[in-house]
Design a protein around this motif. Structure first.
Motif, PDB file in Angstrom:
ATOM      1  N   LEU A  69      37.178  -9.205  51.543  1.00  0.00           N
ATOM      2  CA  LEU A  69      37.688  -8.693  50.046  1.00  0.00           C
ATOM      3  C   LEU A  69      36.445  -8.745  49.271  1.00  0.00           C
ATOM      4  CD1 LEU A  69      39.994  -7.891  48.264  1.00  0.00           C
ATOM      5  CD2 LEU A  69      40.079 -10.329  47.830  1.00  0.00           C
ATOM      6  N   ASP A  91      44.799  -6.111  46.560  1.00  0.00           N
ATOM      7  CA  ASP A  91      44.004  -6.968  47.582  1.00  0.00           C
ATOM      8  C   ASP A  91      43.595  -8.152  46.984  1.00  0.00           C
ATOM      9  OD1 ASP A  91      44.609  -4.845  49.465  1.00  0.00           O
ATOM     10  OD2 ASP A  91      42.621  -3.980  49.179  1.00  0.00           O
ATOM     11  N   ILE A  92      42.915  -8.191  45.686  1.00  0.00           N
ATOM     12  CA  ILE A  92      42.535  -9.482  44.947  1.00  0.00           C
ATOM     13  C   ILE A  92      43.778 -10.340  44.920  1.00  0.00           C
ATOM     14  CG2 ILE A  92      41.488 -10.175  42.991  1.00  0.00           C
ATOM     15  CD1 ILE A  92      39.787  -7.841  42.964  1.00  0.00           C
ATOM     16  N   ASN A 140      38.708 -13.531  55.281  1.00  0.00           N
ATOM     17  CA  ASN A 140      39.602 -12.431  54.484  1.00  0.00           C
ATOM     18  C   ASN A 140      38.905 -12.327  53.159  1.00  0.00           C
ATOM     19  OD1 ASN A 140      41.089 -12.138  56.850  1.00  0.00           O
ATOM     20  ND2 ASN A 140      42.617 -13.586  56.025  1.00  0.00           N
ATOM     21  N   ASP A 145      34.712  -5.361  50.087  1.00  0.00           N
ATOM     22  CA  ASP A 145      35.293  -4.212  49.564  1.00  0.00           C
ATOM     23  C   ASP A 145      35.023  -4.026  48.340  1.00  0.00           C
ATOM     24  OD1 ASP A 145      36.165  -3.739  52.138  1.00  0.00           O
ATOM     25  OD2 ASP A 145      38.124  -4.764  51.855  1.00  0.00           O
ATOM     26  N   GLY A 166      44.648 -11.909  47.819  1.00  0.00           N
ATOM     27  CA  GLY A 166      43.711 -12.907  48.084  1.00  0.00           C
ATOM     28  C   GLY A 166      44.089 -14.208  47.120  1.00  0.00           C
TER      29      GLY A 166
END
Length: 305
Positions: free
Chosen positions: A194, A224-225, A190, A197, A228
């Protein structure tokens, strides 16, 4: 029945031999510190001693296993912390790239740094504890990213993922096993996606310069970061919980070792005061036997007549 000189001599020699054996046994107990010189001395105590030694051997093995568990968890904790710091830096770089004051050349430099961070995260995913890869599940002899270096500059830099999501269990007590790894394959897959992206977004210079659309895209990317980073924090929490349990199990093993050692000592260790007193008594009896024996056994035929 007539008692002959030969009978008295034989009895005296037999008694002297028994006296020597008693003194020898006491001396061996004092020198060795154990009251069991052979199993026949006390069969019940000898069997108990074997059981205690078996327990101590198990505790010793579990302690070695615990050291390996600590090595795994410490390596995992340190590696995940490094990944967390790397994502924090990525977050800063993405925020900088979204500002209007940065030129295309500045964003290219940011992209180059992010490329290196992505490679560093892959290297961390291949961390080893001894000869075992800690994020590859039960396939501990295979690196998680086997061809990360070869694909670092490729257009599609997603490497081949090895390993699995199975738990690596180590026995730390009788019937108690502790999983020492985390779901590294899913976690790093994942994170690597990321990072891809982020690189795609930074390559899209037109989108970054498109005002509102750019702000929305960068906002989603920062979200999204953050996800993560949260996944890293959750994994660190799991590792911390396991480390706390390992500390409790270590205390339990130490207490058991102390208890079994105490029982073994009570079962086998000689009572020095008692043994020394018995030895002195036996020596006195032995000297008296020699003195009496010297009068019983006549040294010459003339004395006998």
């Amino acid at each position: 029945m007539r008692i002959t000189q030969s009978m008295m001599s034989s009895n005296m020699l037999r008694n002297l031999s028994n006296s020597y054996n008693k003194m020898g046994k006491l001396q061996q107990q004092i020198s060795s510190g154990s009251k069991l010189t052979r199993p026949s001395d006390d069969p019940v105590a000898a069997i108990k001693g074997m059981g205690y030694r078996t327990d101590l051997s198990k505790v010793s093995q579990f302690t070695r296993n615990m050291n390996e568990v600590n090595s795994w968890l410490d390596s995992t904790d340190e590696s995940l912390s490094q990944v967390g710091e790397a994502l924090k830096r990525v977050q800063e770089l993405v925020t900088q790239a979204a500002t209007d004051s940065h030129t295309d050349e500045d964003r290219q430099k940011i992209k180059t740094e992010i490329d290196q961070i992505r490679q560093q995260i892959r290297d961390v995913a291949n961390t080893q504890s001894g000869e075992k890869y800690i994020f590859s599940g039960t396939k501990t002899l295979e690196p998680l990213f086997s061809d990360a270096s070869a694909n670092a500059g490729a257009t599609d830099p997603l490497p081949t993922l090895n390993g699995n999501n199975e738990s690596v269990d180590i026995e730390v007590y009788n019937g108690v096993k502790l999983g020492v790894n985390i779901n590294g394959k899913e976690l790093f897959a994942n994170i690597d996606k990321l990072m891809q992206d982020v690189q795609v977004a930074l390559n899209d210079t037109d989108a970054l310069n498109a005002g509102t659309t750019s702000g929305t895209a960068i906002g989603n990317l920062l979200g999204d970061i953050s996800k993560g980073q949260n996944s890293i924090l959750e994994s660190l929490a799991q590792v911390g919980a396991k480390q706390n349990r390992v500390d409790m199990m270590t205390d339990r093993l130490s207490a058991q070792e102390l208890n079994v050692t105490k029982q073994l000592s009570k079962n086998e260790d000689v009572d020095y005061e008692k043994a020394i007193t018995q030895l002195i008594t036996e020596e006195s009896i032995h000297r008296a036997s020699l003195s009496v024996g010297g009068k019983i056994i006549q040294p010459t035929l003339v004395d006998f007549l």
